[in-house]
Design an enzyme around this catalytic site. Structure first.
Site, PDB file in Angstrom:
ATOM      1  N   HIS A 100     -31.043   4.012 -44.075  1.00 54.94           N
ATOM      2  CA  HIS A 100     -29.848   4.016 -44.339  1.00 54.94           C
ATOM      3  C   HIS A 100     -29.287   2.849 -45.038  1.00 54.94           C
ATOM      4  CE1 HIS A 100     -29.503   1.465 -40.803  1.00 54.94           C
ATOM      5  NE2 HIS A 100     -30.694   1.909 -40.462  1.00 54.94           N
ATOM      6  N   ASP A 158     -23.679   4.340 -35.440  1.00 56.31           N
ATOM      7  CA  ASP A 158     -23.066   3.480 -36.345  1.00 56.31           C
ATOM      8  C   ASP A 158     -23.412   3.900 -37.876  1.00 56.31           C
ATOM      9  OD1 ASP A 158     -25.925   3.476 -35.652  1.00 56.31           O
ATOM     10  OD2 ASP A 158     -26.108   1.250 -36.135  1.00 56.31           O
ATOM     11  N   HIS A 159     -24.341   4.850 -37.860  1.00 56.39           N
ATOM     12  CA  HIS A 159     -24.916   5.388 -39.173  1.00 56.39           C
ATOM     13  C   HIS A 159     -25.741   6.595 -38.853  1.00 56.39           C
ATOM     14  CE1 HIS A 159     -28.604   3.533 -38.567  1.00 56.39           C
ATOM     15  NE2 HIS A 159     -28.232   2.433 -38.462  1.00 56.39           N
ATOM     16  N   ASP A 175     -27.909   4.303 -31.805  1.00 60.04           N
ATOM     17  CA  ASP A 175     -28.177   3.828 -33.145  1.00 60.04           C
ATOM     18  C   ASP A 175     -28.779   4.846 -33.831  1.00 60.04           C
ATOM     19  OD1 ASP A 175     -28.953   2.222 -35.475  1.00 60.04           O
ATOM     20  OD2 ASP A 175     -28.860   0.169 -34.062  1.00 60.04           O
ATOM     21  N   ASP A 201     -32.576   5.595 -34.196  1.00 56.68           N
ATOM     22  CA  ASP A 201     -32.610   4.822 -35.274  1.00 56.68           C
ATOM     23  C   ASP A 201     -34.193   4.200 -35.507  1.00 56.68           C
ATOM     24  OD1 ASP A 201     -31.382   3.042 -37.782  1.00 56.68           O
ATOM     25  OD2 ASP A 201     -32.725   1.607 -36.578  1.00 56.68           O
ATOM     26  N   HIS A 229     -36.528   5.666 -38.811  1.00 55.75           N
ATOM     27  CA  HIS A 229     -37.020   4.585 -39.714  1.00 55.75           C
ATOM     28  C   HIS A 229     -38.794   5.208 -39.907  1.00 55.75           C
ATOM     29  CE1 HIS A 229     -33.869   2.323 -41.104  1.00 55.75           C
ATOM     30  NE2 HIS A 229     -33.735   1.863 -39.831  1.00 55.75           N
ATOM     31  N   THR A 262     -26.386  -1.246 -39.287  1.00 55.92           N
ATOM     32  CA  THR A 262     -26.166  -1.461 -38.166  1.00 55.92           C
ATOM     33  C   THR A 262     -25.057  -2.664 -37.458  1.00 55.92           C
ATOM     34  OG1 THR A 262     -28.440  -0.717 -37.293  1.00 55.92           O
ATOM     35  CG2 THR A 262     -27.346  -2.162 -35.658  1.00 55.92           C
TER      36      THR A 262
END
Length: 430
Positions: free
Chosen positions: A339, A238-239, A36, A191, A195, A72
């Site tokens: 994101h 995912d990103h 992720d 991820d 963050h 997500t």
């Protein structure tokens, strides 16, 4: 016919039969892995020898365009359905459906409501309807009963379960007496740390190195189980992630009375549901409120986002420029990395690498869309693809040239479903 001619005829028939069977590949096995928030350029931020090992002996796509919004749940559902968010219905991590009069939110964990997921059919269900079995280790949505089905094997989501334990279950399912042909494996980082730290932080280096080590562990376990050369491994995300700061915050309270609307989803795409009779007032107050925020009426959302033709998209959405945050007020706090922004931005793009008998070696492709993964998966598994927004022809060049495959439909009893409730165990690899 003489005995020599008869013998020759049998040999010819045997050779013909052998060639015929050789043109029909063994049942392909696929393991889909998502790290992720792994941004495309993390591959080059610090040494990532295990990722580059896969690139050398497999394929790599430089630019993967994911879907809007770049969050997500929408993107993970796209990867397994091939659909844009407006078509599969998971339009955000936090949603409100006015027809169902229900909310969906990670915060309240009401994400297990099947009705939110059933505008599409994920690949594990299609795979099982074709007579095969699937196994999922924490992939978003796999512990939800969708169209009355779970994956054949799955783990109830628990972020405290180690990567090693997730890998152990995947290996177990692939090597059991009734092995799965489709596995899905999910890991929350980078991820979570992206963050917390922000992607530009030098502290992200060790985080990326840790992910590379986890990939190395996965490769090691696949080799130990004699799966490395027989299984098609696809590694994606995912990103991406972009840097934010306290200096780039847009506070809705400065422009709008909070009693006039509900904030359904937050930064960087604020999904706004005006109270009855307050639509015009809310829109006019926000339309030109801040130079780094673009506000759209639902019908004005750009077509390229494929995001407006669903009832769960709210009447007004406010989209922040890259690196900007939309909050009701600063008391809510913000994350240093985020994101969800425009999927055309490079910082939002994920990774795509693959290795296995179906894939070419040391091959690099310029670009693909995240929606293209689904038809590729269906092709590898030999199952019929449902209607989707992707294109198999766009990613066909990733595959080794082979004889044409024929999709066969087999009838078999529905597989037994089990739920694995994980427990901690001593890690065997660091």
């Amino acid at each position: 016919m003489t005995s020599k001619l008869l013998c020759a005829a049998f040999i010819l028939a045997a050779l013909t039969l052998s060639i015929t069977f050789s043109l029909q590949p063994d049942q392909q096995k696929v393991l889909l892995v998502s790290f992720d928030g792994f941004r495309w350029d993390y591959l080059y931020r610090v040494p990532t020898p295990h990722f580059h090992y896969v690139m050398k002996y497999g394929v790599h796509v430089k630019q993967v365009t994911n879907i809007f919004i770049t969050k997500t749940y929408p993107n993970h559902y796209t990867l397994v359905t091939g659909l844009f968010a407006e078509n599969h219905g998971i339009v955000a991590n936090d949603m409100f459906d006015p027809i169902l009069n229900k909310s969906f939110s990670l915060d309240t964990m009401n994400i297990y409501d099947s009705e939110f997921w059933e505008e599409a059919t994920p690949i594990w269900i299609t795979n099982q309807k074709a007579g095969h079995t699937s196994g999922a280790a924490m992939w978003p949505g796999t512990d939800v009963k969708i169209h009355e089905s779970f994956p054949t094997h799955y783990m109830l989501y628990n972020e405290s379960v180690s990567f090693e334990e997730r890998v152990a279950k995947i290996i177990e399912w692939f090597t059991s007496k009734e092995p799965i042909n489709l596995g899905l494996l999910y890991w929350e980082d980078p991820d979570d740390m992206g963050h917390h730290l922000g992607p530009d932080s030098p502290l992200m280096g060790p985080v990326i190195s840790d992910i590379d080590n986890k990939l190395g562990y996965l490769i090691q376990m696949l080799k130990k189980a004699n799966l490395w050369n027989t299984l098609n491994l696809i590694i994606t995300s995912d990103h991406g992630m972009t840097q934010c700061s306290e200096e780039r915050v847009i506070e809705l309270d400065q422009y709008l009375d909070k009693e006039h609307y509900l904030l359904i989803d937050q930064s960087p795409v604020a999904a706004i549901l005006p109270k009855e009779g307050k639509f015009d007032e809310v829109y006019e107050a926000l339309a030109h409120a801040h130079p780094n925020m673009t506000v759209y009426k639902k019908e004005e959302i750009p077509e390229r986002w494929h995001y407006k033709y669903n009832t769960r998209v709210q009447p007004i959405i406010a989209v922040a420029d890259e690196g900007w945050y939309i909050l009701q007020n600063k008391s809510e706090g913000l994350m240093l990395g985020n994101h969800g922004y425009d999927n055309a931005l490079a910082e939002m793009h994920p990774i795509f690498l693959a290795h296995g008998p179906a894939f070419r070696k040391n091959f690099t492709k310029a670009a693909m869309n995240a929606t293209d993964l689904y038809p590729l998966l269906c092709h590898l598994l030999g199952i019929p693809a449902l209607p989707h927004n992707g294109s198999l022809s766009s990613v066909q060049d990733l595959l080794r040239p082979t004889a044409p495959r024929t999709v066969t439909h087999t009838q078999s009893p529905p597989p037994h479903h089990d739920t694995y409730c994980p427990v901690k165990y001593q890690q065997v690899f660091t």
